[in-house]
Design a protein around this motif. Structure first.
Motif, mmCIF file in Angstrom:
data_model
loop_
_atom_site.group_PDB
_atom_site.id
_atom_site.type_symbol
_atom_site.label_atom_id
_atom_site.label_comp_id
_atom_site.label_asym_id
_atom_site.label_seq_id
_atom_site.Cartn_x
_atom_site.Cartn_y
_atom_site.Cartn_z
ATOM 1 N N ILE A 60 -7.675 16.540 4.694
ATOM 2 C CA ILE A 60 -8.469 15.542 4.894
ATOM 3 C C ILE A 60 -8.257 14.450 3.940
ATOM 4 O O ILE A 60 -8.796 14.762 2.971
ATOM 5 N N VAL A 61 -7.600 13.428 4.531
ATOM 6 C CA VAL A 61 -7.525 12.335 3.460
ATOM 7 C C VAL A 61 -8.325 10.989 4.262
ATOM 8 O O VAL A 61 -8.045 11.056 5.358
ATOM 9 N N THR A 62 -8.977 10.373 3.488
ATOM 10 C CA THR A 62 -9.906 9.204 4.058
ATOM 11 C C THR A 62 -9.430 8.147 3.190
ATOM 12 O O THR A 62 -9.031 8.065 1.803
ATOM 13 N N ASP A 94 -10.706 15.978 1.404
ATOM 14 C CA ASP A 94 -10.216 16.262 0.134
ATOM 15 C C ASP A 94 -9.803 15.239 -0.833
ATOM 16 O O ASP A 94 -10.052 15.497 -1.972
ATOM 17 N N ARG A 95 -9.135 14.291 -0.330
ATOM 18 C CA ARG A 95 -8.627 13.027 -1.333
ATOM 19 C C ARG A 95 -9.251 11.614 -0.631
ATOM 20 O O ARG A 95 -9.392 11.856 0.871
ATOM 21 N N VAL A 119 1.015 -1.087 0.048
ATOM 22 C CA VAL A 119 -0.025 0.060 0.056
ATOM 23 C C VAL A 119 0.843 1.084 0.021
ATOM 24 O O VAL A 119 1.712 1.309 0.641
ATOM 25 N N SER A 120 0.562 2.213 -0.924
ATOM 26 C CA SER A 120 1.276 3.432 -0.875
ATOM 27 C C SER A 120 0.331 4.314 -0.728
ATOM 28 O O SER A 120 -0.793 4.483 -1.649
ATOM 29 N N PHE A 121 0.455 5.428 -0.111
ATOM 30 C CA PHE A 121 -0.547 6.819 -0.100
ATOM 31 C C PHE A 121 0.428 8.039 0.452
ATOM 32 O O PHE A 121 1.519 7.760 1.100
ATOM 33 N N GLU A 122 -0.339 9.103 0.409
ATOM 34 C CA GLU A 122 0.432 10.179 1.011
ATOM 35 C C GLU A 122 -0.498 11.393 1.716
ATOM 36 O O GLU A 122 -1.804 11.197 1.246
ATOM 37 N N VAL A 123 -0.262 11.936 2.519
ATOM 38 C CA VAL A 123 -1.206 12.887 3.049
ATOM 39 C C VAL A 123 -0.309 14.486 3.217
ATOM 40 O O VAL A 123 0.629 14.188 3.755
ATOM 41 N N ASN A 124 -0.964 15.323 2.618
ATOM 42 C CA ASN A 124 -0.571 16.789 2.640
ATOM 43 C C ASN A 124 -0.545 17.368 3.674
ATOM 44 O O ASN A 124 -1.554 17.104 4.279
ATOM 45 N N LEU A 130 -6.166 12.099 9.064
ATOM 46 C CA LEU A 130 -6.258 10.862 8.124
ATOM 47 C C LEU A 130 -7.283 10.114 8.774
ATOM 48 O O LEU A 130 -7.350 9.649 9.703
ATOM 49 N N LEU A 131 -8.668 9.771 8.000
ATOM 50 C CA LEU A 131 -9.497 9.273 8.631
ATOM 51 C C LEU A 131 -9.875 8.000 7.765
ATOM 52 O O LEU A 131 -9.840 7.859 6.460
ATOM 53 N N VAL A 132 -10.131 6.874 8.647
ATOM 54 C CA VAL A 132 -10.544 5.505 8.053
ATOM 55 C C VAL A 132 -11.939 5.249 8.519
ATOM 56 O O VAL A 132 -12.296 5.712 9.791
ATOM 57 N N GLU A 133 -12.797 4.979 7.629
ATOM 58 C CA GLU A 133 -14.239 4.861 7.892
ATOM 59 C C GLU A 133 -14.723 3.771 6.973
ATOM 60 O O GLU A 133 -14.523 3.413 5.793
ATOM 61 N N GLN A 134 -15.863 3.263 7.519
ATOM 62 C CA GLN A 134 -16.670 2.386 7.019
ATOM 63 C C GLN A 134 -18.000 3.192 6.171
ATOM 64 O O GLN A 134 -18.572 2.929 5.102
ATOM 65 N N ASN A 135 -18.356 4.445 6.952
ATOM 66 C CA ASN A 135 -19.303 5.166 6.543
ATOM 67 C C ASN A 135 -18.893 5.867 5.374
ATOM 68 O O ASN A 135 -18.378 7.235 5.555
#
Lengths: 242, 294
Positions: free
Chosen positions: A38-40, A210-211, A29-34, A196-201
């Motif tokens: 708000i990144v989910t 934002d992304r 897994v790769s991702f980034e947060v600037n 950085l938000l993890v959600e099932q909703n």
């Protein structure tokens, strides 16, 4: 919102692989947060969302891959050290200290900070969550689910994080409370905290982010601006009920 | 009536020693979720150190106790670091067997250093006695010191876990290691500190125990260790007030049982009461089953 131009990368996750024993849970897994975003991370149950957050926070160690926070490599650093760098995780299921009072829980949240900063940090949290002030001396186990979520968030904020990671903050809460929690997340972001938000909703998460990155069994399957992801047919079919 | 009072005081005194030992068991269990069966043998080491400090180095009693505490604190940290820390992710059974191994290691090392011949522990806590009811009830200074030490330790520990940053961190770790780690609490260091405190208390208990029963040999710690473990379970393992209550009750039941029921069956009565209590309150007298709330 992502107005910082050029966007400064706060958190960079590169090709991490995480195993539980012999189970390959995260497969590159790769991702980034600037800064300021708000990144989910959304995805079905068991896709590896929590595993990803736990790995970033240092509770789990990736077998390979890199994680940098403000350009600094944090792979192999203990979770207790990582907090001090300015990254806090509000874990899944809240995990407040049930037998400790609200105030003591918050004090624990500020464990990495010098003593003289605690009073100010407490004031900030109480201002954001007046309900916690009312319940200051109450034992956390006696709080309602919504109050426990506020406590868990307040506790994470006590370390004054630049990046706040939230794992399923809406879980098990009544819709009105979910809305309240998401309002607070938005306020925190406008006040300068990157999220950085993890959600099932997924619907809720995509509406404030934002992304977004969509995680499917250990891999990122879709990524992009939240509004594009929200409009994506595959996402609509899989996570938003068509 | 006077003899009942005497048994009562003896029971509280013995119970105080159990309580101090039980605190070590219960704190370590609370935080590391393991039964440190070597704890009883740390008591024995503490008693030997105090014995040597007094007999060979002619140190004053207070200094001897401090020496014993220092050595046991170091011993506790070393045991935790070398024997238990590498097993943090291992099964409970592996940890339990290791603890039993450490227990025998300490006993055999003591035998090697001090031989199996019993030593007579010097009476360092005898400063006189209070005589009541025309001398028919004698309360020795040693009894008073034991009970007072117990009360002071209880107060200090309550303050420590309730008010200090380290104490609160210990409670956080005992509830949820992962969440505590996320707060920035160094879990390994916190567990080390817990072993250090438990072992320092064991040293105090060793001196108190051997002052009351002055025969000191490498196995001196085992029986009191097992009884104090029972006391900790009795009161609710993991609970500090529970260890205190369990210790005192155990001491009282033992002495009163020996006095009024049967000398030979004294220990059997103690364990019978434990079984009955656990049948009705499986978590012990003050133990609370963990609440789960979503």
């Amino acid at each position: 919102m992502s107005e910082a131009n050029p966007a400064k990368v706060l958190l960079q996750v590169h090709e991490i692989h995480v195993y539980y024993g012999s189970i390959h849970a995260i497969k590159g897994v790769s991702f980034e947060v600037n800064e300021g975003e708000i990144v989910t991370l959304i995805g079905a149950n068991g896709a590896g969302k929590s595993t990803t957050l736990n790995t970033v926070s240092g509770l789990l160690k990736p077998r390979s891959g890199g994680i940098t926070f403000e350009g600094r490599n944090i792979v192999g650093m203990s979770a207790s050290k990582i907090v001090g760098l300015g990254m806090a995780l509000c874990p899944e299921g809240r995990r407040v200290f049930q037998q400790m009072t609200v105030r003591e829980n918050l004090e624990m949240g500020g464990f990495s900070r010098p003593k003289e900063e605690i009073a100010g940090a407490l004031d900030n949290v109480f201002q954001r969550f007046p309900r916690l002030k009312e319940r200051e001396k109450q034992v956390a186990g006696t709080l309602s689910g919504g109050e426990q979520q506020m406590l868990a968030m307040g506790r994470a904020l006590m370390s004054k994080p630049k990046l706040l990671m939230l794992d399923e903050p809406s879980m098990g809460l009544a819709p009105i409370l979910v809305e309240q929690i998401f309002d607070i997340i938005g306020e925190l972001n406008r006040a300068g905290t990157t999220i950085l938000l993890v959600e099932q909703n997924a619907q809720m998460a995509l509406s404030i982010a934002d992304r977004a990155y969509v995680l499917g069994t250990g891999k990122i399957t879709i990524s992009g601006d939240a509004k594009d992801v929200l409009a994506d047919d595959r996402v609509r079919a899989a996570y938003l009920g068509g | 009536m006077v003899s009942f009072l005497r048994f009562l005081i003896n029971g509280i005194s013995l119970g105080s020693v159990y309580a101090i030992i039980a605190l070590g068991y219960t704190m370590v269990y609370g935080i590391a979720k393991m039964l440190n069966f070597a704890h009883g043998d740390v008591i024995m080491v503490g008693a030997y150190i105090a014995f040597c400090a007094i007999s060979y180095l002619s140190l004053p009693p207070l200094l001897a106790v401090l020496c014993a505490m220092a050595v046991c604190t170091a011993l506790g940290i070393i045991i935790e670091g070398l024997a238990y820390r590498p097993l943090r992710q291992a099964s409970k059974l592996a940890v339990l067997i290791t603890a039993i191994g450490v227990s025998y290691l300490l006993q055999n090392s003591a035998q090697l250093i001090w031989s199996a011949n019993p030593k007579v522990f010097p009476s360092i806590l005898n400063f006189g006695a209070i005589k009541l009811f025309d001398g028919s009830l004698v309360i020795t200074s040693q009894t008073i010191i034991t009970i007072a030490a117990n009360i002071v330790i209880m107060l200090v520990l309550t303050m420590f876990t309730g008010k200090t940053k380290m104490g609160k961190a210990m409670r956080a770790v005992s509830e949820d290691k992962g969440a505590a780690e996320l707060m920035g609490i160094n879990v390994n260091r916190t567990i080390s500190v817990t072993f250090a405190i438990g072992s320092a208390l064991a040293a105090i208990a060793g001196v108190l125990l051997c002052s009351a029963y002055p025969t000191l040999q490498p196995t001196t710690g085992s029986m009191p260790g097992i009884k104090a473990f029972t006391a900790a379970v009795f009161g609710g393992i993991g609970s500090i007030p529970g260890a205190m209550l369990g210790g005192l009750l155990l001491g009282l039941i033992e002495i009163l049982g020996k006095a009024y029921v049967s000398t030979e069956l004294g220990d059997a009565i103690v364990f019978a009461v434990l079984i009955v209590v656990l049948l009705f309150k499986p978590a012990g007298l003050l133990g609370k089953p963990m609440r789960e709330k979503v």
